[in-house]
Every structure is written in structure tokens, then in C-alpha cells.
Design an enzyme around this catalytic site. Structure first.
Site, PDB file in Angstrom:
ATOM      1  N   ILE A  62       0.855  -1.192   0.000  1.00 37.72           N
ATOM      2  CA  ILE A  62       0.000   0.000   0.000  1.00 37.72           C
ATOM      3  C   ILE A  62       0.891   1.243   0.000  1.00 37.72           C
ATOM      4  CG2 ILE A  62      -1.886   1.213   1.160  1.00 37.72           C
ATOM      5  CD1 ILE A  62      -2.710  -1.402   2.451  1.00 37.72           C
ATOM      6  N   PRO A  63       1.444   1.579  -1.170  1.00 36.59           N
ATOM      7  CA  PRO A  63       2.306   2.762  -1.239  1.00 36.59           C
ATOM      8  C   PRO A  63       1.515   4.042  -0.944  1.00 36.59           C
ATOM      9  CG  PRO A  63       2.469   1.443  -3.261  1.00 36.59           C
ATOM     10  CD  PRO A  63       1.329   0.907  -2.460  1.00 36.59           C
ATOM     11  N   HIS A  64       2.106   4.904  -0.136  1.00 29.26           N
ATOM     12  CA  HIS A  64       1.488   6.200   0.177  1.00 29.26           C
ATOM     13  C   HIS A  64       2.592   7.152   0.608  1.00 29.26           C
ATOM     14  CE1 HIS A  64       1.538   3.757   3.837  1.00 29.26           C
ATOM     15  NE2 HIS A  64       1.647   4.870   4.526  1.00 29.26           N
ATOM     16  N   GLY A  65       2.251   8.405   0.728  1.00 32.36           N
ATOM     17  CA  GLY A  65       3.246   9.427   1.042  1.00 32.36           C
ATOM     18  C   GLY A  65       3.603   9.481   2.518  1.00 32.36           C
TER      19      GLY A  65
END
Length: 145
Positions: A62-65
Site C-alpha cells: 500500500i504505497p502512500h506518502g
């Protein structure tokens, strides 16, 4: 409440990427193209990955900033990218499903919990990875409370 920010336009089927960085950039690019984030958010996603892997188990990342990436979020959004061939996310962790998120304010926590409900079951993740239509994937996330 289902994920109101997921639409078939935000789903990519059978994506092919060259490694983890490419996968994260592609995920971020879809968030940019759909108007959820500014392009600078992608670098913050890569920064976040350096801090701690966004690999969650069950072939899911779950790529996120980073926390300070919120300034680049225009509105909450989600993208789902199916990578049937899999990508090594390091340490032998293979990812076949990427769910990119951008949350306005604290909305990312709600988005994450809804994703977790669906993706905590390995058979759900397998079914999403093997889905042949965007609608099939959407059905998994509709009606999640």
C-alpha cells in the site's frame, strides 16, 4: 460506507513494472492523473518506502506518502494496480497487488482500515490479482464497512 473514491478508472489490470521503484511511481502517477495529488507526492511515496516498506503481507503493498506529503494531496483517492507476475519488494516479499492511497486530513486511516478488511484474507487478494475485469475488483470493495 464503501470506498467512494474508487472507480474503474483508478484500476489497472495486468500491469508490468520493472521493480519496486517503478511500481511505486506507476501507482503515484495514476493518483496524479486522476487529480488526487500533485506530482511531488510521488517522491514522498518513494521517501515513505525508504523509511518502512509498505509491503503488508498477502502479496499486497500500500504505497502512500510520508506524513509531510499531505500538503500535496488535493483530495482523497485510491488506485488499485494488479501485477500478476509479481514484483520483489525486498527480502523475498513478492507483491502482486498495489493499492496506492492519498488521504486528505485523517481520511487515509479510514481508507486503510477498509482496505485491510478486504485484503486481510489471502484468498481475496488472490481473487483480485486473478480478476479479469475492473468491475470484478470493484465488487470486493463495495459495501465494506
Amino acid at each position: 460506507m464503501s470506498l467512494p473514491i474508487l472507480s474503474t478508472e483508478n484500476i489497472l489490470l495486468n500491469a508490468e513494472v520493472n521493480g519496486k521503484e517503478d511500481a511505486i511511481r506507476l501507482t503515484g502517477q495514476v493518483l496524479v492523473e486522476k487529480g488526487y495529488v500533485e506530482p511531488a507526492y510521488i517522491e514522498k511515496m518513494l521517501e515513505r518506502e525508504e523509511l518502512t516498506s509498505t509491503y503488508m503481507g498477502n502479496f499486497l503493498a500500500i504505497p502512500h506518502g510520508t506524513e509531510d506529503a499531505k500538503q500535496f494531496v488535493k483530495e482523497s483517492g485510491i488506485t488499485i494496480i494488479q501485477v500478476p507476475k509479481g514484483i520483489d519488494f525486498g527480502g523475498g516479499n513478492i507483491v502482486k497487488l498495489l493499492i496506492g492511497i492519498a488521504g486528505k486530513g485523517d481520511e487515509h486511516l479510514e481508507i486503510l482500515s477498509q482496505i485491510a478488511i478486504v485484503c486481510s484474507e489471502e484468498e481475496n487478494v488472490e481473487a483480485i490479482v486473478n480478476a479479469t475485469s475492473k468491475e470484478e475488483i470493484m465488487a470486493f470493495f463495495e459495501g465494506v464497512n
